[in-house]
Write a protein that holds these residues in place. Structure first.
Motif, PDB file in Angstrom:
ATOM      1  N   TYR A 185       0.073   4.668  -2.439  1.00 21.00           N
ATOM      2  CA  TYR A 185      -0.048   6.068  -2.047  1.00 21.00           C
ATOM      3  C   TYR A 185       0.883   6.968  -2.863  1.00 21.00           C
ATOM      4  O   TYR A 185       0.604   8.152  -3.047  1.00 21.00           O
ATOM      5  N   ILE A 186       2.011   6.428  -3.315  1.00 18.65           N
ATOM      6  CA  ILE A 186       2.885   7.202  -4.213  1.00 18.65           C
ATOM      7  C   ILE A 186       2.147   7.469  -5.527  1.00 18.65           C
ATOM      8  O   ILE A 186       2.147   8.593  -6.042  1.00 18.65           O
ATOM      9  N   LEU A 187       1.479   6.445  -6.050  1.00 15.30           N
ATOM     10  CA  LEU A 187       0.686   6.638  -7.272  1.00 15.30           C
ATOM     11  C   LEU A 187      -0.454   7.629  -7.023  1.00 15.30           C
ATOM     12  O   LEU A 187      -0.736   8.486  -7.858  1.00 15.30           O
ATOM     13  N   PHE A 188      -1.076   7.514  -5.857  1.00 18.51           N
ATOM     14  CA  PHE A 188      -2.200   8.397  -5.545  1.00 18.51           C
ATOM     15  C   PHE A 188      -1.776   9.867  -5.548  1.00 18.51           C
ATOM     16  O   PHE A 188      -2.462  10.724  -6.115  1.00 18.51           O
ATOM     17  N   GLY A 189      -0.637  10.137  -4.897  1.00 25.70           N
ATOM     18  CA  GLY A 189      -0.172  11.525  -4.808  1.00 25.70           C
ATOM     19  C   GLY A 189       0.046  12.137  -6.186  1.00 25.70           C
ATOM     20  O   GLY A 189      -0.385  13.270  -6.463  1.00 25.70           O
ATOM     21  N   ALA A 223      -1.265  -2.297 -10.305  1.00 25.09           N
ATOM     22  CA  ALA A 223      -2.266  -1.369  -9.777  1.00 25.09           C
ATOM     23  C   ALA A 223      -3.180  -0.925 -10.899  1.00 25.09           C
ATOM     24  O   ALA A 223      -2.845  -1.073 -12.079  1.00 25.09           O
ATOM     25  N   ILE A 239       0.822  -1.212   0.000  1.00 21.38           N
ATOM     26  CA  ILE A 239       0.000   0.000   0.000  1.00 21.38           C
ATOM     27  C   ILE A 239       0.856   1.261   0.000  1.00 21.38           C
ATOM     28  O   ILE A 239       0.412   2.307  -0.464  1.00 21.38           O
ATOM     29  N   SER A 240       2.089   1.180   0.496  1.00 16.39           N
ATOM     30  CA  SER A 240       2.994   2.336   0.430  1.00 16.39           C
ATOM     31  C   SER A 240       3.128   2.815  -1.014  1.00 16.39           C
ATOM     32  O   SER A 240       3.045   4.014  -1.303  1.00 16.39           O
ATOM     33  N   GLU A 241       3.332   1.873  -1.937  1.00 12.70           N
ATOM     34  CA  GLU A 241       3.486   2.245  -3.353  1.00 12.70           C
ATOM     35  C   GLU A 241       2.191   2.813  -3.926  1.00 12.70           C
ATOM     36  O   GLU A 241       2.227   3.712  -4.781  1.00 12.70           O
ATOM     37  N   SER A 270     -11.467   9.685  -1.965  1.00 13.71           N
ATOM     38  CA  SER A 270     -10.215   8.957  -2.231  1.00 13.71           C
ATOM     39  C   SER A 270     -10.313   7.507  -1.778  1.00 13.71           C
ATOM     40  O   SER A 270     -10.781   7.230  -0.682  1.00 13.71           O
ATOM     41  N   TYR A 271      -9.827   6.599  -2.613  1.00 12.56           N
ATOM     42  CA  TYR A 271      -9.850   5.166  -2.316  1.00 12.56           C
ATOM     43  C   TYR A 271      -8.475   4.600  -2.654  1.00 12.56           C
ATOM     44  O   TYR A 271      -8.106   4.553  -3.824  1.00 12.56           O
ATOM     45  N   VAL A 272      -7.728   4.200  -1.637  1.00 11.50           N
ATOM     46  CA  VAL A 272      -6.387   3.660  -1.843  1.00 11.50           C
ATOM     47  C   VAL A 272      -6.294   2.352  -1.055  1.00 11.50           C
ATOM     48  O   VAL A 272      -6.187   2.364   0.169  1.00 11.50           O
ATOM     49  N   ASN A 273      -6.370   1.250  -1.749  1.00 12.39           N
ATOM     50  CA  ASN A 273      -6.373  -0.038  -1.065  1.00 12.39           C
ATOM     51  C   ASN A 273      -6.453  -1.119  -2.134  1.00 12.39           C
ATOM     52  O   ASN A 273      -6.377  -0.822  -3.319  1.00 12.39           O
ATOM     53  N   GLU A 274      -6.609  -2.366  -1.710  1.00 13.32           N
ATOM     54  CA  GLU A 274      -6.917  -3.431  -2.655  1.00 13.32           C
ATOM     55  C   GLU A 274      -8.432  -3.591  -2.720  1.00 13.32           C
ATOM     56  O   GLU A 274      -9.087  -3.743  -1.683  1.00 13.32           O
ATOM     57  N   TYR A 275      -8.970  -3.524  -3.917  1.00 11.81           N
ATOM     58  CA  TYR A 275     -10.415  -3.683  -4.117  1.00 11.81           C
ATOM     59  C   TYR A 275     -10.714  -4.863  -5.031  1.00 11.81           C
ATOM     60  O   TYR A 275     -11.599  -5.646  -4.786  1.00 11.81           O
TER      61      TYR A 275
END
Lengths: 331, 331
Positions: free
Chosen positions: B271-275, B305, B267-269, B291-296
């Motif tokens: 959030y890099i994509l999210f930013g 991703a 999930i660290s990676e 915002s949705y950052v997780n595995e779905y």
């Protein structure tokens, strides 16, 4: 290296910035100190709860800052303790009249950083306490630790202390609760693969195609034994046996059971481990009253998992059931 | 194969049993049909919402059965559509006076299973409707699909339809809402590694050490292009550009932004994509309101991703913000 990464030196700041952008109403990011804090902290009516530790264990701890959990986290770089001034600056910014409680996983580097940061903050009259977490039953001492390591079980200490601080508990009460939860929490993990730190760009250690590391630490430190890979059931039986016999947990106990993924293992596999652990506990007369199956404390992209048990009483169960919010969420 | 697995044939049943054991008060498991359903379903006052699809995409869909989400999921084996009788039996057990709505990701195998299951249920007088989801912009047709594929964006259709059904909306209204959400949802993904199905025991396809697959399907189907691995920023820029220009999304839009992990990426990676995605959208005048950052929606242990955008209006935003519960959770 098969990773989403730009400059490895910016791995942690870019992640933290992403977390802050995804939570603009609730979190504040202070880049100078890798600090993620609740926007409403410090609050006069509550002790501030802080975790640091290295990065690379996400969602621990930067993604569990929120109401009923941490007030702030100030991580170091990947697998590196935060510098002492991060801890000091965090304590200063989080200083509440009720004090600042630093939760520290027992790794020697973290311990040193937090001890020193605490001293610096105390020199300015801030009331700071440290609570150590050491739930890992795998080894007595390890590569980077004197005493047991603090691993995924820290989630339960944070959850309980976070809930109690939200309810207004004072510092002594929080330390009592945190120490109590830590004293009844036990964890052991297993690695199926190594992890790859962005700055290294290759696996941190070697693990053969048919090997696993039983009792691995969350940075890939050696555990109890390197062994031939066996079935999911055999693995979870071994982890559970180590955990159950350590406290020991016994017939009649009510427990929280956590199956924690180490980063590279899909949640489908974690539920397979959970089902087996649940059966084995039932056979021992131990009741699973609360279930946790997800990633809580990871080692970057390591395939692997850990099993945590917490012995519940009414107080702990109530605190674990209290409402909480964090950046890590589904909805 | 570095997996927690016993008999690969029992992979899905063992996982489903684990989910049920972890949620004894809210979920019921019917092993004969891989069926996970809400214990309080069917309810007379609501349309029952059902998803099937193959397994291996967890938490989709068996872990998002719950209040305000799905009433049931009846997955097939790993990467296999459910047999038609699973769909039929599920529709029968979920039959409510208000009807049963089947949400189907557009893969030809799933479409066939759900069409046939629907016919069987209708022959017994059950009111069944199908709503297709096809959010993937990567390719027009693909290995296993005519038309666009349904991928991680299905979360938003489920969330909106689930919330509206909880509020009492009738079948026509739910189909209108689901089609509307699907019509404003766009996704594209990228694979950094292949995935390993338990029954195969080795990677499903080959991807070179320095390669990535842009526009990959959630079973590892080829996407737009196999390319040299580049930086996180370059990857997300390309995914986002494909998604934004497809609807198109434009300046002044409010959106939900999802960065979905494919199973093996920490999930660290994400959030890099999210930013980066957040920055790029801001530059285009597009506001990230949710915002949705997780595995779905994952592909077993695939590193990779996907980026999803949903164009929001007041109705959709309200439904996405409504309360929901599911097996996949942190606390």
């Amino acid at each position: 290296m098969k990773k989403f990464v730009n400059d490895p030196k910016q791995f942690v700041p870019e992640m933290l910035r992403g977390i802050a952008l995804a939570n603009p109403d609730t979190l504040t990011y202070v880049p100078e100190y890798n600090l993620i804090m609740r926007s409403d902290a410090p609050r006069e009516d509550k002790v501030s709860i802080v975790q640091g530790s290295g990065s690379g264990h996400e969602p621990a701890h930067v993604m569990i800052v929120g109401k009923g959990m941490l007030d702030a986290a100030c991580p170091g770089d990947v697998f590196a303790a935060p510098p002492m001034d991060y801890v000091y600056e965090t304590a200063k910014r989080l200083a509440s009249p009720k004090g600042v409680l630093l939760l520290v996983n027992n790794y020697t580097g973290d311990r040193m950083a937090f001890d020193m940061g605490k001293e610096m903050a105390e020199a300015e009259g801030i009331d700071v306490r440290i609570l150590m977490i050491d739930d890992d039953v795998a080894v007595k001492d390890s590569t980077y630790t004197i005493g047991r390591r603090g691993v995924a079980g820290n989630f339960f200490v944070i959850k309980a202390v976070g809930a109690a601080s939200e309810q207004g508990a004072d510092m002594d009460e929080l330390v009592r609760i945190g120490e109590k939860v830590n004293s009844v929490t036990r964890t052991m993990g297993v690695a199926l693969t190594a992890c790859t730190p962005p700055a290294k760009g290759s696996p941190l250690f070697e693990l053969g195609e048919d090997e696993m590391e039983l009792g691995v630490g969350i940075h890939g430190e050696p555990g109890r034994e390197r062994r031939k890979l066996v079935s999911a059931d055999e693995i979870v039986d071994e982890l559970l046996e180590a955990v159950v016999t350590d406290l020991p947990f016994s017939s009649g106990d009510r427990v929280a059971l956590m199956i924690n993924g180490l980063g590279g293992t899909p949640i489908s596999e974690l539920y397979i481990l959970f089902g087996r652990a649940h059966d084995q506990l039932a056979e021992k007369g131990i009741t699973v009253a609360r279930s946790y199956v997800n990633e809580y404390c990871t080692s970057l992209d390591m395939a692997g998992a850990s099993v945590t048990l917490v012995k519940l009483d009414d107080e702990i169960e109530g605190l674990l059931a209290a409402p909480a919010e964090a950046a890590i969420r589904v909805f």
